[in-house]
Write an enzyme that holds these catalytic residues in place. Structure first.
Site, PDB file in Angstrom:
ATOM      1  N   ASP A  67       0.811  -1.208   0.000  1.00 46.87           N
ATOM      2  CA  ASP A  67       0.000   0.000   0.000  1.00 46.87           C
ATOM      3  C   ASP A  67       0.848   1.264   0.000  1.00 46.87           C
ATOM      4  O   ASP A  67       2.067   1.217   0.206  1.00 46.87           O
ATOM      5  CB  ASP A  67      -0.979   0.007   1.195  1.00 46.87           C
ATOM      6  N   ASN A 136      -7.648  -2.907  14.223  1.00 43.67           N
ATOM      7  CA  ASN A 136      -9.024  -3.252  13.840  1.00 43.67           C
ATOM      8  C   ASN A 136      -9.056  -4.468  12.911  1.00 43.67           C
ATOM      9  O   ASN A 136     -10.077  -4.748  12.287  1.00 43.67           O
ATOM     10  CB  ASN A 136      -9.708  -2.048  13.184  1.00 43.67           C
ATOM     11  N   HIS A 138      -7.278  -4.873  10.154  1.00 43.66           N
ATOM     12  CA  HIS A 138      -7.016  -4.646   8.723  1.00 43.66           C
ATOM     13  C   HIS A 138      -5.717  -5.323   8.287  1.00 43.66           C
ATOM     14  O   HIS A 138      -4.799  -5.510   9.085  1.00 43.66           O
ATOM     15  CB  HIS A 138      -7.036  -3.147   8.363  1.00 43.66           C
ATOM     16  N   GLU A 143      -9.780  -1.999   5.275  1.00 43.76           N
ATOM     17  CA  GLU A 143     -10.388  -1.644   6.553  1.00 43.76           C
ATOM     18  C   GLU A 143     -11.664  -2.447   6.786  1.00 43.76           C
ATOM     19  O   GLU A 143     -12.240  -2.998   5.832  1.00 43.76           O
ATOM     20  CB  GLU A 143     -10.719  -0.144   6.547  1.00 43.76           C
TER      21      GLU A 143
HETATM   22  C1  F6R Z   1       1.440  -1.596   6.071  1.00 44.88           C
HETATM   23  C2  F6R Z   1       0.096  -2.181   6.159  1.00 44.88           C
HETATM   24  C3  F6R Z   1      -0.690  -2.143   7.413  1.00 44.88           C
HETATM   25  C4  F6R Z   1       0.154  -2.418   8.653  1.00 44.88           C
HETATM   26  C5  F6R Z   1      -0.707  -2.347   9.906  1.00 44.88           C
HETATM   27  C6  F6R Z   1       0.098  -2.541  11.175  1.00 44.88           C
HETATM   28  O1  F6R Z   1       1.973  -1.747   4.779  1.00 44.88           O
HETATM   29  O2  F6R Z   1      -0.376  -2.649   5.184  1.00 44.88           O
HETATM   30  O3  F6R Z   1      -1.722  -3.102   7.328  1.00 44.88           O
HETATM   31  O4  F6R Z   1       0.725  -3.686   8.545  1.00 44.88           O
HETATM   32  O5  F6R Z   1      -1.350  -1.102   9.971  1.00 44.88           O
HETATM   33  O6  F6R Z   1       1.006  -1.473  11.297  1.00 44.88           O
HETATM   34  P1  F6R Z   1       2.152  -1.494  12.405  1.00 44.88           P
HETATM   35  O7  F6R Z   1       3.078  -2.588  12.052  1.00 44.88           O
HETATM   36  O8  F6R Z   1       2.788  -0.146  12.304  1.00 44.88           O
HETATM   37  O9  F6R Z   1       1.470  -1.726  13.717  1.00 44.88           O
END
Ligand code: F6R
Length: 241
Positions: A67, A136, A138, A143
């Site tokens: 992403d 959450n 994701h 989301e």
């Molecule tokens: C990042 C991504 C997100 C993160 C998630 C957890 O490329 O796709 O899904 O993996 O938000 O983020 P952290 O590791 O910062 O807790």
């Protein structure tokens, strides 16, 4: 689904890097799906150490990141293009043209998403997808929603994600409200999925993803239906299993 529990985030990073290294030994021209965020940092540090020790070779690998924020210049300190350069790409022998991150600056973002999916398909699909998980549930920036979306698409970030990601920006107002993200179909088509989670704030999302019903309200729950998925967790993230 395999679940492996480690004492701390460093050990999760070591184990994950060894699995990615093993993938590259088995298939040097692997197509890897990569993630950003805090959780993969120990993994990338270990991969760089393995590369420096001559144990991992990225020269024939291709990578596609999950992403990118919409509207951030690629050299912005919070962009995922920049994150990947700073934390992995500039430190290993990946060919710059083989390291892909979605284009959050495209005039036509839907078309950019379709092009990204087509490029992954043309490369033969993802051999291995590395995932973090949001509080959450994701994965990528998919989301909580009423449906699972198959392809790469534009996402409006949830309040919970904006709040969680504010730590990287000067203030919550500066966090982009939209991102472009790989879809659940492409993630599920990866031959192998590694989901890493560390810290107590991921414990609920991990528990719901592993033990809950498969629902787009907790997007990671769909991984229960994947034939080769490994959750690598520290004790805190696994505490509610
Ligand atoms: C990042 C991504 C997100 C993160 C998630 C957890 O490329 O796709 O899904 O993996 O938000 O983020 P952290 O590791 O910062 O807790």
């Amino acid at each position: 689904m395999q679940i492996r529990i480690f004492d701390n985030a460093g050990q999760v990073g070591k184990a994950t890097a060894l699995l990615i290294g093993a993938q590259l030994v088995a298939k040097p021209d692997s197509v890897l799906g990569l993630a950003t965020g805090s959780t993969p940092l120990p993994t990338y540090q270990e991969l760089i150490a393995l590369y420096e020790a001559g144990a991992v070779d990225f020269s024939r690998a291709t990578t596609y990141n999950l992403d990118e924020y919409v509207g951030l210049p690629t050299d912005h300190v919070c962009s995922y293009h920049r994150f990947m350069k700073d934390n992995l790409f500039d430190h290993v022998n990946i060919r710059p043209e083989a390291a892909h991150v979605p284009n959050g600056l495209a005039a036509n973002l839907s078309q950019a998403g379709r092009d990204y999916d087509a490029a992954i398909e043309a490369a033969g699909g993802l051999d291995l997808q590395l995932l973090g998980i949001g509080r959450n549930g994701h994965i990528g920036f998919n989301e909580p929603a009423e449906t699972f979306i198959r392809g790469c698409h534009v996402v409006t970030l949830s309040d919970s994600t904006i709040e969680a990601n504010t730590r990287f920006f000067a203030s919550s107002d500066e966090v982009p409200r939209q991102a472009i993200s790989l879809g659940i179909g492409t993630i599920m088509n990866a031959k192998r999925v590694l989901l890493i989670a560390t810290g107590a704030d991921k414990a609920d999302a991990v528990e719901q993803s592993v033990n809950g019903e498969i629902t787009p309200r907790v997007q990671a729950s769909i991984l229960q239906a994947h034939p080769d998925v490994i959750f690598l967790l520290d004790k805190a993230a696994a505490a509610k299993l």
